[in-house]
Design an enzyme around this catalytic site. Sequence first.
Site, mmCIF file in Angstrom:
data_model
loop_
_atom_site.group_PDB
_atom_site.id
_atom_site.type_symbol
_atom_site.label_atom_id
_atom_site.label_comp_id
_atom_site.label_asym_id
_atom_site.label_seq_id
_atom_site.Cartn_x
_atom_site.Cartn_y
_atom_site.Cartn_z
ATOM 1 N N THR A 1 -1.799 -8.847 10.657
ATOM 2 C CA THR A 1 -0.402 -8.620 11.022
ATOM 3 C C THR A 1 -0.074 -7.149 11.258
ATOM 4 O OG1 THR A 1 0.316 -8.478 8.706
ATOM 5 C CG2 THR A 1 0.387 -10.658 9.758
ATOM 6 N N CYS B 1 3.614 -9.885 14.367
ATOM 7 C CA CYS B 1 4.533 -9.295 13.393
ATOM 8 C C CYS B 1 5.562 -8.389 14.072
ATOM 9 C CB CYS B 1 3.743 -8.500 12.356
ATOM 10 S SG CYS B 1 4.774 -7.572 11.203
ATOM 11 N N CYS C 1 3.412 -12.023 2.365
ATOM 12 C CA CYS C 1 4.384 -11.934 3.455
ATOM 13 C C CYS C 1 4.378 -13.253 4.238
ATOM 14 C CB CYS C 1 4.027 -10.780 4.379
ATOM 15 S SG CYS C 1 5.070 -10.707 5.858
ATOM 16 N N HIS D 1 0.825 -1.211 0.000
ATOM 17 C CA HIS D 1 0.000 0.000 0.000
ATOM 18 C C HIS D 1 0.860 1.261 0.000
ATOM 19 C CE1 HIS D 1 -3.812 -2.201 1.592
ATOM 20 N NE2 HIS D 1 -3.739 -2.197 0.286
ATOM 21 N N SER E 1 -2.906 2.595 4.076
ATOM 22 C CA SER E 1 -1.971 1.717 4.790
ATOM 23 C C SER E 1 -2.390 1.612 6.250
ATOM 24 C CB SER E 1 -0.547 2.271 4.687
ATOM 25 O OG SER E 1 0.309 1.623 5.615
ATOM 26 N N ASN F 1 -1.002 0.020 8.792
ATOM 27 C CA ASN F 1 0.049 0.209 9.795
ATOM 28 C C ASN F 1 0.483 1.663 9.891
ATOM 29 O OD1 ASN F 1 3.043 0.509 8.553
ATOM 30 N ND2 ASN F 1 1.820 -0.745 7.165
ATOM 31 N N HIS G 1 -0.262 -8.931 0.787
ATOM 32 C CA HIS G 1 -1.369 -9.076 1.727
ATOM 33 C C HIS G 1 -1.961 -10.482 1.746
ATOM 34 C CE1 HIS G 1 -1.262 -4.903 0.094
ATOM 35 N NE2 HIS G 1 -1.239 -4.629 1.373
ATOM 36 N N HIS H 1 -10.062 -4.934 4.636
ATOM 37 C CA HIS H 1 -8.629 -4.918 4.351
ATOM 38 C C HIS H 1 -8.278 -6.178 3.567
ATOM 39 C CE1 HIS H 1 -4.265 -5.011 4.983
ATOM 40 N NE2 HIS H 1 -4.350 -3.728 5.307
ATOM 41 N N GLU I 1 -5.722 -8.092 3.498
ATOM 42 C CA GLU I 1 -5.152 -9.173 4.293
ATOM 43 C C GLU I 1 -6.248 -9.926 5.037
ATOM 44 O OE1 GLU I 1 -2.547 -9.914 8.302
ATOM 45 O OE2 GLU I 1 -1.976 -8.175 7.077
#
Length: 308
Positions: free
Chosen positions: A164, A194, A96, A41, A222, A224, A74, A124, A126
């Site tokens: 994560t 993570c 990942c 992202h 994003s 995170n 993702h 999302h 993921e």
Amino acid sequence: MKVILATPRGFCAGVIRAIEIVEIALEKYGAPVYVRHEIVHNRHVVESLEARGARFVENLDEIPPGAVTIFSAHGVSQAVEQEARERGLPVLDATCPLVTKVHNQGRRYEGQGRAVVLIGHAGHPEVEGTMGRMTGAVHLVQTVADVAALDLPIDTPLAYVTQTTLSIDDTRAIITALERRFSNVVGPDTRDICYATQNRQWAVRELAKSADIILVVGARNSSNSNRLREIGEECGVPSYLIADEADLDRAWLRDARSIGLTAGASAPEVLIERVINRLGEWQKIDVSTLAGREERIQFRLPAELLEA
């Protein structure tokens, strides 16, 4: 003006691996190669890879027959994987490894006869990929209120896994609520969370001890990066998420003597450098780097690309 850089910041090992997979695939197979969803992202990363011949799509039916196909960092559902197999698309999986670990944990818990709860953000990619890896129903919870709303008996054997890009600190209240409401709950060890998410959040908390404002370089979509900005605010420091130097607002700096600067796990270091340069154009700055946790983790490339 002091500019204090967080350590660690920016790219994590999973992001580095994903980008390298696209770059090496372009070298080995030639352009174009097709990537399902943004590889990570970040618009700057995506545009850079597009300029070299990568094509980003949301659906596999947008990919020509036989074209090299890459799954983003993702992860994807089993249905997407099966569709690619049925179409005969040659696939390179850039998921990942820590996301893959969550998939495996969820399936292992299912195999033990447990109901699986996924702590994460609805929509999302993921989360969609992880839910699509389970054979049975997955209960998505985003808040403590969602735990209270779960329509499951109190003695249901339960297991939780997490997105994560959420740290153990992000999920602690939800996990506590699960353990209070249900009598038989298991989940991954905190060591399985993570490392990159934990480390970058820890670094923001350290920045907040000495910065008047915090700038987080990262994309709006994003997860995170958004969380890093929120943590800065939770620490009582005005914090701003910026895509690059163009998003800077001089008004933010009016009463600040020190700026904390970090980046989400999908933001390249060049964007940090551009932000520093812009700040330096506005006034004299003194740049230093905060001591932090060193990251040495590396993830192997897919076997098909190792030789290349």
